[in-house]
Scaffold this active site. Sequence first.
Site, PDB file in Angstrom:
ATOM      1  N   HIS A   1      38.319  40.628  30.161  1.00  0.00           N
ATOM      2  CA  HIS A   1      38.887  39.490  30.891  1.00  0.00           C
ATOM      3  C   HIS A   1      37.820  38.404  30.940  1.00  0.00           C
ATOM      4  O   HIS A   1      36.654  38.684  31.219  1.00  0.00           O
ATOM      5  CB  HIS A   1      39.219  39.874  32.336  1.00  0.00           C
ATOM      6  CG  HIS A   1      40.410  40.741  32.482  1.00  0.00           C
ATOM      7  ND1 HIS A   1      41.665  40.239  32.738  1.00  0.00           N
ATOM      8  CD2 HIS A   1      40.534  42.084  32.423  1.00  0.00           C
ATOM      9  CE1 HIS A   1      42.511  41.241  32.839  1.00  0.00           C
ATOM     10  NE2 HIS A   1      41.856  42.379  32.649  1.00  0.00           N
TER      11      HIS A   1
ATOM     12  N   ASP B   1      45.849  35.062  29.386  1.00  0.00           N
ATOM     13  CA  ASP B   1      46.433  36.066  30.273  1.00  0.00           C
ATOM     14  C   ASP B   1      47.758  35.524  30.814  1.00  0.00           C
ATOM     15  O   ASP B   1      47.847  34.346  31.168  1.00  0.00           O
ATOM     16  CB  ASP B   1      45.467  36.359  31.417  1.00  0.00           C
ATOM     17  CG  ASP B   1      45.846  37.599  32.202  1.00  0.00           C
ATOM     18  OD1 ASP B   1      46.915  37.586  32.848  1.00  0.00           O
ATOM     19  OD2 ASP B   1      45.083  38.575  32.170  1.00  0.00           O
ATOM     20  N   ILE B   2      48.773  36.375  30.885  1.00  0.00           N
ATOM     21  CA  ILE B   2      50.084  35.924  31.370  1.00  0.00           C
ATOM     22  C   ILE B   2      50.125  35.798  32.896  1.00  0.00           C
ATOM     23  O   ILE B   2      51.063  35.234  33.440  1.00  0.00           O
ATOM     24  CB  ILE B   2      51.237  36.837  30.874  1.00  0.00           C
ATOM     25  CG1 ILE B   2      51.044  38.272  31.355  1.00  0.00           C
ATOM     26  CG2 ILE B   2      51.372  36.757  29.358  1.00  0.00           C
ATOM     27  CD1 ILE B   2      52.255  39.163  31.116  1.00  0.00           C
TER      28      ILE B   2
ATOM     29  N   ASN C   1      37.635  46.408  32.788  1.00  0.00           N
ATOM     30  CA  ASN C   1      38.024  47.487  33.688  1.00  0.00           C
ATOM     31  C   ASN C   1      38.094  48.814  32.942  1.00  0.00           C
ATOM     32  O   ASN C   1      38.392  48.836  31.745  1.00  0.00           O
ATOM     33  CB  ASN C   1      39.389  47.184  34.313  1.00  0.00           C
ATOM     34  CG  ASN C   1      39.406  45.878  35.072  1.00  0.00           C
ATOM     35  OD1 ASN C   1      38.409  45.468  35.647  1.00  0.00           O
ATOM     36  ND2 ASN C   1      40.547  45.206  35.063  1.00  0.00           N
TER      37      ASN C   1
ATOM     38  N   VAL D   1      46.202  48.559  31.044  1.00  0.00           N
ATOM     39  CA  VAL D   1      46.545  48.713  29.630  1.00  0.00           C
ATOM     40  C   VAL D   1      45.406  49.491  28.986  1.00  0.00           C
ATOM     41  O   VAL D   1      44.246  49.079  29.055  1.00  0.00           O
ATOM     42  CB  VAL D   1      46.726  47.346  28.932  1.00  0.00           C
ATOM     43  CG1 VAL D   1      47.028  47.545  27.447  1.00  0.00           C
ATOM     44  CG2 VAL D   1      47.830  46.534  29.603  1.00  0.00           C
TER      45      VAL D   1
ATOM     46  N   HIS E   1      39.754  45.747  26.832  1.00  0.00           N
ATOM     47  CA  HIS E   1      39.925  44.295  26.812  1.00  0.00           C
ATOM     48  C   HIS E   1      38.963  43.658  27.789  1.00  0.00           C
ATOM     49  O   HIS E   1      38.697  44.181  28.862  1.00  0.00           O
ATOM     50  CB  HIS E   1      41.365  43.886  27.104  1.00  0.00           C
ATOM     51  CG  HIS E   1      41.958  44.479  28.350  1.00  0.00           C
ATOM     52  ND1 HIS E   1      42.325  45.817  28.446  1.00  0.00           N
ATOM     53  CD2 HIS E   1      42.264  43.915  29.543  1.00  0.00           C
ATOM     54  CE1 HIS E   1      42.831  46.041  29.648  1.00  0.00           C
ATOM     55  NE2 HIS E   1      42.788  44.900  30.348  1.00  0.00           N
TER      56      HIS E   1
END
Length: 121
Positions: free
Chosen positions: A102, A30-31, A87, A96, A100
Site C-alpha cells: 500500500h 486502491d478502490i 500487511n 487479499v 501488495h
Amino acid sequence: MSDTIFTKIINKDIPADILYEDDIALAFKDINPQAPMHFLVIPKKAIATINDIEREDRELVGHLTWVAAHVLKEHGLAEQGFRTVMNCNEYGGQTVYHIHLHVLAGKPLGWPPYSDKLKIE
C-alpha cells in the site's frame, strides 16, 4: 495458491486504474483510498504473504518499493513524503493473499496509523 482479485487484475480480467506496469510488477489505484493518493504495488508473481517470500524473491520485493517511489515522483508527491505498508495475515490486516504494498501520500499521515486503542494482553 488460488486466483485472487489481483491475479484477475494482472490478467486484465477485471479493470483497474493502472499507474505503472512492467513485466515484474503492477501499480494501480486502491478502490477504497485512505489518502488523496493511495495505490497498491503488486508483483506479477503470486506470493501469498510476506512469510512466503523466498530468497530468490528479494529483488522482486525491492522492485515493488522502487515502483512506489517512481510513481510518486511522476505525480510530484515523493518529496513531501509518503507511507508504505505491507500487511501480513489476519492480525496484520491482510485481506487479499497476494503480497501488495500500500502506498499513501498527498496529506500528513499521523502515527499510530489507526485510532483504535492498542490493547496488549
